[in-house]
Scaffold this motif. Structure first.
Motif, PDB file in Angstrom:
ATOM      1  N   ASN A 162      52.435  32.938  54.390  1.00  0.00           N
ATOM      2  CA  ASN A 162      51.722  32.002  53.594  1.00  0.00           C
ATOM      3  C   ASN A 162      50.223  31.951  53.258  1.00  0.00           C
ATOM      4  N   PHE A 163      49.459  32.881  54.006  1.00  0.00           N
ATOM      5  CA  PHE A 163      47.785  33.672  54.137  1.00  0.00           C
ATOM      6  C   PHE A 163      47.646  34.470  53.107  1.00  0.00           C
ATOM      7  N   LYS A 164      48.679  35.330  53.105  1.00  0.00           N
ATOM      8  CA  LYS A 164      49.026  36.224  51.825  1.00  0.00           C
ATOM      9  C   LYS A 164      48.479  36.066  50.813  1.00  0.00           C
ATOM     10  N   LEU A 165      50.032  34.621  50.634  1.00  0.00           N
ATOM     11  CA  LEU A 165      50.143  34.219  49.310  1.00  0.00           C
ATOM     12  C   LEU A 165      49.100  33.758  49.004  1.00  0.00           C
ATOM     13  N   GLY A 166      48.507  32.629  49.666  1.00  0.00           N
ATOM     14  CA  GLY A 166      47.271  31.769  49.027  1.00  0.00           C
ATOM     15  C   GLY A 166      45.507  32.506  49.287  1.00  0.00           C
ATOM     16  N   ILE A 167      45.546  34.148  49.370  1.00  0.00           N
ATOM     17  CA  ILE A 167      44.771  34.998  49.429  1.00  0.00           C
ATOM     18  C   ILE A 167      44.799  35.709  47.678  1.00  0.00           C
ATOM     19  N   VAL A 168      46.104  36.000  47.634  1.00  0.00           N
ATOM     20  CA  VAL A 168      46.404  36.614  46.749  1.00  0.00           C
ATOM     21  C   VAL A 168      46.241  35.869  45.010  1.00  0.00           C
ATOM     22  N   ALA A 169      46.315  34.534  45.348  1.00  0.00           N
ATOM     23  CA  ALA A 169      46.188  33.224  44.634  1.00  0.00           C
ATOM     24  C   ALA A 169      45.011  33.536  43.788  1.00  0.00           C
TER      25      ALA A 169
END
Length: 243
Positions: free
Chosen positions: A142-149
């Protein structure tokens, strides 16, 4: 494995060739140090040239060579990872040309801003590395997805602003001071900094997967891309605060 860094994609460490030397964490650290040193060397050369001649026009060609050449080599490195041992050092030298000129311009207008930007950039790197190694910050999905977005949204804003600039318009908060502009820069700096956590995780997973030795250069290249972005955003934020 996901990274917000546009030059480190999900499949970057998937190609593992058996029977060759493996990627190591210390090897990647050493390669990163080499790239940073090369960047500093070319940046100082342009910086000194600027202050010797006191003529901004004298370094503009070097800056554009660095910007355009760096972008070209970044794309080549991304799609031809085996070439990273050669393209990554060349990218660092070219990026230094751009950073040296940009830093000189900022320093002329805001004396002392460059040393502040450098200090904040590497201070952020050290703090996030410590937080990552101690488990205070974890690169969950979830952390990765948030930063990518968030990274994608910022990139889109910059592209839109660039297109608007071609028609004589711009998003003022990106470059100008004021509350909104400062808050925007704070958000961008935060996102850029958190991309370092994703890069740490990305490299660590590559080491764990036993990736080929040349991936040390590729991992170091990706980390350098993030550090350059973070440094430039630090300069932008500090200049807005000076205003």
């Amino acid at each position: 494995m996901r990274s917000g860094n546009p030059f480190l994609g999900d499949k970057s460490f998937d190609l593992v060739e058996r029977g060759e030397a493996r990627m190591t964490l210390m090897g990647t650290v050493n390669k990163t140090a080499i790239l940073l040193a090369l960047t500093l060397i070319s940046a100082l050369w342009v910086w000194n040239k600027y202050y010797e001649l006191q003529d901004p026009a004298s370094i503009m060609p070097l800056m554009w060579i660095g910007i355009i050449g760096g972008l070209v080599l970044a794309l080549i490195t991304t799609f031809a990872k085996k070439a990273a041992p050669f393209t990554a050092p060349a990218y660092a030298l070219l990026e230094g040309l751009a950073l040296g000129g940009i830093s000189a311009f900022y320093e002329t207008r805001y004396p002392g801003i460059v040393i502040q930007g450098v200090g904040l950039t590497f201070g952020t790197l050290a703090c996030l590395l410590l937080a990552y190694r101690t488990g205070l910050v974890k690169a969950t999905e979830n952390f990765k997805l948030g930063i990518v977005a968030a990274t994608g949204a910022i990139a889109l804003l910059y592209v839109v602003n660039l297109v608007m600039g071609m028609f004589g318009h711009s998003m003022g908060f990106i470059h100008e001071g004021g509350t909104v502009g400062i808050l925007f820069s704070l958000v961008v700096v935060t996102v850029a900094a958190l991309n370092l956590v994703l890069d740490f995780d990305f490299i660590e997973q590559g080491v764990a997967a036993g990736s080929p030795k040349y991936m040390e250069w590729f991992g170091a290249f990706g980390l350098l891309v993030t550090l350059v972005w973070l440094y430039l955003e630090m300069l932008r934020l500090l200049s807005k605060l000076r205003k």
